[in-house]
Design a protein around this motif. Structure first.
Motif, PDB file in Angstrom:
ATOM      1  N   LEU A 284      36.219  49.404  43.435  1.00  0.00           N
ATOM      2  CA  LEU A 284      36.118  47.952  43.595  1.00  0.00           C
ATOM      3  C   LEU A 284      36.952  47.227  42.551  1.00  0.00           C
ATOM      4  O   LEU A 284      37.707  46.299  42.879  1.00  0.00           O
ATOM      5  CB  LEU A 284      34.659  47.505  43.497  1.00  0.00           C
ATOM      6  CG  LEU A 284      34.429  45.985  43.574  1.00  0.00           C
ATOM      7  CD1 LEU A 284      34.919  45.432  44.908  1.00  0.00           C
ATOM      8  CD2 LEU A 284      32.953  45.638  43.360  1.00  0.00           C
ATOM      9  N   THR A 285      36.840  47.640  41.282  1.00  0.00           N
ATOM     10  CA  THR A 285      37.618  46.977  40.241  1.00  0.00           C
ATOM     11  C   THR A 285      39.119  47.219  40.431  1.00  0.00           C
ATOM     12  O   THR A 285      39.933  46.362  40.089  1.00  0.00           O
ATOM     13  CB  THR A 285      37.178  47.446  38.845  1.00  0.00           C
ATOM     14  OG1 THR A 285      37.265  48.880  38.768  1.00  0.00           O
ATOM     15  CG2 THR A 285      35.757  47.017  38.552  1.00  0.00           C
ATOM     16  N   LYS A 286      39.478  48.364  40.990  1.00  0.00           N
ATOM     17  CA  LYS A 286      40.894  48.617  41.284  1.00  0.00           C
ATOM     18  C   LYS A 286      41.379  47.712  42.410  1.00  0.00           C
ATOM     19  O   LYS A 286      42.485  47.170  42.350  1.00  0.00           O
ATOM     20  CB  LYS A 286      41.101  50.086  41.661  1.00  0.00           C
ATOM     21  CG  LYS A 286      42.560  50.497  41.748  1.00  0.00           C
ATOM     22  CD  LYS A 286      42.708  52.007  41.892  1.00  0.00           C
ATOM     23  CE  LYS A 286      44.182  52.400  41.863  1.00  0.00           C
ATOM     24  NZ  LYS A 286      44.361  53.870  41.946  1.00  0.00           N
ATOM     25  N   LEU A 287      40.550  47.538  43.430  1.00  0.00           N
ATOM     26  CA  LEU A 287      40.899  46.665  44.548  1.00  0.00           C
ATOM     27  C   LEU A 287      41.065  45.222  44.082  1.00  0.00           C
ATOM     28  O   LEU A 287      41.947  44.503  44.561  1.00  0.00           O
ATOM     29  CB  LEU A 287      39.805  46.744  45.620  1.00  0.00           C
ATOM     30  CG  LEU A 287      39.997  45.877  46.867  1.00  0.00           C
ATOM     31  CD1 LEU A 287      41.212  46.346  47.661  1.00  0.00           C
ATOM     32  CD2 LEU A 287      38.749  45.910  47.738  1.00  0.00           C
ATOM     33  N   LEU A 288      40.233  44.818  43.122  1.00  0.00           N
ATOM     34  CA  LEU A 288      40.276  43.445  42.621  1.00  0.00           C
ATOM     35  C   LEU A 288      41.214  43.280  41.440  1.00  0.00           C
ATOM     36  O   LEU A 288      41.321  42.183  40.900  1.00  0.00           O
ATOM     37  CB  LEU A 288      38.861  43.003  42.200  1.00  0.00           C
ATOM     38  CG  LEU A 288      37.773  43.056  43.278  1.00  0.00           C
ATOM     39  CD1 LEU A 288      36.447  42.608  42.701  1.00  0.00           C
ATOM     40  CD2 LEU A 288      38.157  42.206  44.474  1.00  0.00           C
ATOM     41  N   ASP A 289      41.893  44.360  41.043  1.00  0.00           N
ATOM     42  CA  ASP A 289      42.762  44.350  39.866  1.00  0.00           C
ATOM     43  C   ASP A 289      41.993  43.849  38.647  1.00  0.00           C
ATOM     44  O   ASP A 289      42.442  42.981  37.906  1.00  0.00           O
ATOM     45  CB  ASP A 289      44.006  43.489  40.109  1.00  0.00           C
ATOM     46  CG  ASP A 289      45.038  43.658  39.003  1.00  0.00           C
ATOM     47  OD1 ASP A 289      45.077  44.742  38.379  1.00  0.00           O
ATOM     48  OD2 ASP A 289      45.797  42.700  38.743  1.00  0.00           O
ATOM     49  N   PHE A 290      40.803  44.409  38.435  1.00  0.00           N
ATOM     50  CA  PHE A 290      39.899  44.061  37.354  1.00  0.00           C
ATOM     51  C   PHE A 290      39.983  45.171  36.318  1.00  0.00           C
ATOM     52  O   PHE A 290      39.329  46.198  36.429  1.00  0.00           O
ATOM     53  CB  PHE A 290      38.475  43.946  37.916  1.00  0.00           C
ATOM     54  CG  PHE A 290      37.428  43.461  36.941  1.00  0.00           C
ATOM     55  CD1 PHE A 290      37.303  44.023  35.673  1.00  0.00           C
ATOM     56  CD2 PHE A 290      36.546  42.466  37.293  1.00  0.00           C
ATOM     57  CE1 PHE A 290      36.338  43.594  34.787  1.00  0.00           C
ATOM     58  CE2 PHE A 290      35.558  42.029  36.417  1.00  0.00           C
ATOM     59  CZ  PHE A 290      35.461  42.587  35.170  1.00  0.00           C
TER      60      PHE A 290
END
Length: 227
Positions: A204-210
């Motif tokens: 999820l954080t990779k998808l959101l560039d977080f």
């Protein structure tokens, strides 16, 4: 004289500390949301789905309702990592601050007090498996209330951790923060911390560039300090 003072955590501080930490983490949700809206994949979703519905059903109302629903969903997604992080902290070290931080001479937890209220906090724990030949202390849970920022409290808390690390013979102080905590990033870099790594914690954080960003501060050895 500073309008605040830094002292060790006491059990009576618990409610204020938890409230300060939770409020501080939730402050980053709007920043995360705005970041998401600038991502090409999110823009494509926000434009593509309503336009597709408009072309299929010729209904502006349906398209607008879809846009509104997507924005609500994205707001929820923006808040999810922060709420999960707070929940994780409540289950681990913040479940019993005294036990986690004050049961050993190698760790500690401090609060900044102003007018009888806790307005800042920071903790420090030894790294369990440091690199060979290193003795590392990790800085945790740094937070200063919005109303008391700009008074040097955060810098004083970091200096307290660095002095504690020196006194305990640590060679390095490490920490982890997020790309959205702009004030923290500026503070750590301005105080001499060096960025060591950027990482995503899940899909999820990779998808959101977080991205999470790790920092390190090298402390001089006793021999070096004496030169």
């Amino acid at each position: 004289m500073a309008p605040y003072h830094i002292r060790k955590y006491q059990e009576s501080d618990c409610t204020q500390v938890l409230a300060l930490f939770t409020k501080g983490m939730k402050e980053h949700i709007p920043t995360t949301f705005r970041h998401m809206l600038r991502l090409p994949r999110i823009l494509l979703l926000l434009l593509g789905v309503p336009v597709a519905l408009l072309l299929l059903y010729d209904s502006w109302i349906l398209a607008l309702m879809c846009t509104f629903s997507l924005l609500l969903f994205l707001w929820f997604i923006a808040g999810y990592p922060w709420k999960q992080y707070v929940a994780m902290c409540y289950r681990t070290d913040l479940a019993d601050i005294t036990k986690s931080y004050l049961s050993s001479r190698n760790s500690c937890f401090w609060v900044a007090e102003c007018g009888g209220h806790v307005v800042g906090m920071v903790g420090a724990l030894p790294v369990k498996d440091p690199p060979l030949g290193k003795k590392q202390l990790q800085l945790f849970r740094m937070s200063v209330s919005l109303e008391h920022r700009g008074k040097g409290i955060a810098k004083a808390l970091v200096r307290t951790v660095l002095q504690f690390a020196r006194d305990q013979g640590y060679s390095e102080v490490v920490l982890e923060t997020s790309m959205f905590q702009y004030g923290a990033l500026a503070l750590y870099q301005g105080m001499g911390f060096q960025k060591t790594r950027e990482l995503y914690i899940d899909m999820l954080t990779k998808l959101l560039d977080f991205r999470l960003i790790q920092f390190m501060y090298c402390l001089p050895s006793i021999q070096e300090a004496g030169l």
